[in-house]
Design a protein around this motif. Sequence first.
Motif, PDB file in Angstrom:
ATOM      1  N   LYS A 137       0.831  -1.205   0.000  1.00 15.81           N
ATOM      2  CA  LYS A 137       0.000   0.000   0.000  1.00 15.81           C
ATOM      3  C   LYS A 137       0.860   1.248   0.000  1.00 15.81           C
ATOM      4  O   LYS A 137       0.594   2.195  -0.762  1.00 15.81           O
ATOM      5  CB  LYS A 137      -0.935  -0.005   1.207  1.00 15.81           C
ATOM      6  N   ARG A 138       1.875   1.277   0.845  1.00 15.53           N
ATOM      7  CA  ARG A 138       2.730   2.453   0.952  1.00 15.53           C
ATOM      8  C   ARG A 138       3.401   2.758  -0.390  1.00 15.53           C
ATOM      9  O   ARG A 138       3.512   3.925  -0.792  1.00 15.53           O
ATOM     10  CB  ARG A 138       3.780   2.222   2.045  1.00 15.53           C
ATOM     11  N   TYR A 139       3.813   1.734  -1.086  1.00 14.99           N
ATOM     12  CA  TYR A 139       4.439   1.930  -2.399  1.00 14.99           C
ATOM     13  C   TYR A 139       3.455   2.615  -3.348  1.00 14.99           C
ATOM     14  O   TYR A 139       3.806   3.570  -4.045  1.00 14.99           O
ATOM     15  CB  TYR A 139       4.888   0.583  -2.969  1.00 14.99           C
ATOM     16  N   LEU A 140       2.220   2.131  -3.382  1.00 12.10           N
ATOM     17  CA  LEU A 140       1.218   2.710  -4.278  1.00 12.10           C
ATOM     18  C   LEU A 140       0.870   4.143  -3.885  1.00 12.10           C
ATOM     19  O   LEU A 140       0.696   5.017  -4.747  1.00 12.10           O
ATOM     20  CB  LEU A 140      -0.040   1.843  -4.274  1.00 12.10           C
ATOM     21  N   VAL A 141       0.782   4.389  -2.594  1.00 10.31           N
ATOM     22  CA  VAL A 141       0.491   5.750  -2.124  1.00 10.31           C
ATOM     23  C   VAL A 141       1.620   6.689  -2.528  1.00 10.31           C
ATOM     24  O   VAL A 141       1.378   7.834  -2.951  1.00 10.31           O
ATOM     25  CB  VAL A 141       0.267   5.758  -0.602  1.00 10.31           C
ATOM     26  N   ASN A 142       2.859   6.228  -2.441  1.00 11.07           N
ATOM     27  CA  ASN A 142       4.003   7.048  -2.842  1.00 11.07           C
ATOM     28  C   ASN A 142       3.984   7.339  -4.343  1.00 11.07           C
ATOM     29  O   ASN A 142       4.620   8.297  -4.803  1.00 11.07           O
ATOM     30  CB  ASN A 142       5.316   6.365  -2.461  1.00 11.07           C
ATOM     31  N   LYS A 143       3.238   6.531  -5.106  1.00  8.61           N
ATOM     32  CA  LYS A 143       3.088   6.750  -6.545  1.00  8.61           C
ATOM     33  C   LYS A 143       1.888   7.639  -6.857  1.00  8.61           C
ATOM     34  O   LYS A 143       1.558   7.841  -8.024  1.00  8.61           O
ATOM     35  CB  LYS A 143       2.948   5.410  -7.264  1.00  8.61           C
ATOM     36  N   GLY A 144       1.233   8.160  -5.832  1.00 12.79           N
ATOM     37  CA  GLY A 144       0.152   9.103  -6.044  1.00 12.79           C
ATOM     38  C   GLY A 144      -1.251   8.564  -5.849  1.00 12.79           C
ATOM     39  O   GLY A 144      -2.225   9.293  -6.062  1.00 12.79           O
ATOM     40  N   VAL A 145      -1.386   7.305  -5.439  1.00 14.87           N
ATOM     41  CA  VAL A 145      -2.712   6.740  -5.216  1.00 14.87           C
ATOM     42  C   VAL A 145      -3.223   7.185  -3.850  1.00 14.87           C
ATOM     43  O   VAL A 145      -2.487   7.151  -2.852  1.00 14.87           O
ATOM     44  CB  VAL A 145      -2.669   5.200  -5.287  1.00 14.87           C
ATOM     45  N   ASP A 146      -4.472   7.591  -3.788  1.00 11.68           N
ATOM     46  CA  ASP A 146      -5.083   8.023  -2.531  1.00 11.68           C
ATOM     47  C   ASP A 146      -5.126   6.840  -1.552  1.00 11.68           C
ATOM     48  O   ASP A 146      -5.649   5.766  -1.874  1.00 11.68           O
ATOM     49  CB  ASP A 146      -6.500   8.519  -2.808  1.00 11.68           C
ATOM     50  N   ALA A 147      -4.597   7.036  -0.371  1.00 13.01           N
ATOM     51  CA  ALA A 147      -4.546   5.961   0.625  1.00 13.01           C
ATOM     52  C   ALA A 147      -5.934   5.436   0.978  1.00 13.01           C
ATOM     53  O   ALA A 147      -6.095   4.254   1.317  1.00 13.01           O
ATOM     54  CB  ALA A 147      -3.829   6.457   1.884  1.00 13.01           C
ATOM     55  N   ALA A 148      -6.953   6.283   0.873  1.00 14.17           N
ATOM     56  CA  ALA A 148      -8.306   5.869   1.230  1.00 14.17           C
ATOM     57  C   ALA A 148      -8.860   4.821   0.270  1.00 14.17           C
ATOM     58  O   ALA A 148      -9.858   4.170   0.577  1.00 14.17           O
ATOM     59  CB  ALA A 148      -9.232   7.087   1.264  1.00 14.17           C
TER      60      ALA A 148
END
Length: 205
Positions: A151-162
């Motif tokens: 998840k953290r990797y995807l969030v760092n790529k701009g995906v909303d954590a929610a």
Amino acid sequence: MAMSSRALSLLFAVSVIAACGGKAAPEQPAPSGTTNSDAATRARQDSIDAANRARAEADARDRADRDRMAREAADRGAHDRGSVLEQLATMIHFDYDKADVQEADNQVLDLKAGILSANPAVRLRVSGHADERGSDEYNLAIGNRRAAAAKRYLVNKGVDAARIEVISYGEERPLDPGHDEAAYTKNRRAEFEVIAGGDNLVAPR
């Protein structure tokens, strides 16, 4: 007393006229133009019918072409959607006793980030898993760390954590029930499940 030649001629002429009834010969009726008119009408109707048939055939071809293109587009859409779903569902794996995303899996996660960016309605559930070694508590904890790392990797790529939720199953759901290193390698993983917005997926541009 003999009649003069002139009187004889006059008498002959009167006789001829009397013999003919005193009427001139009737005129023959003029040829009717009905036959030519009917032929022209039939030719004109044949031409109209041929044009109507050609137009109907052209319309039928157009409908067939539109139907074919619609089917092809639907097939392509279904294929693209299936391909995008497969890419979203591609799992990643972890080293023993580790919860760091491996460099080999960066490309897999980058592709997921692109798909999520192109499909803002999609939400994911990331589940973390462990092999059978270690206690239940430990395996649940490391499974959670693995899911959180993805998840953290995807969030760092701009995906909303929610849009991403995480869960851990520890060792409860092995892919391979074996008890060797090959099985353990398969079971140390994070899986990805689309939980919303997956009906009209589009591939990233």
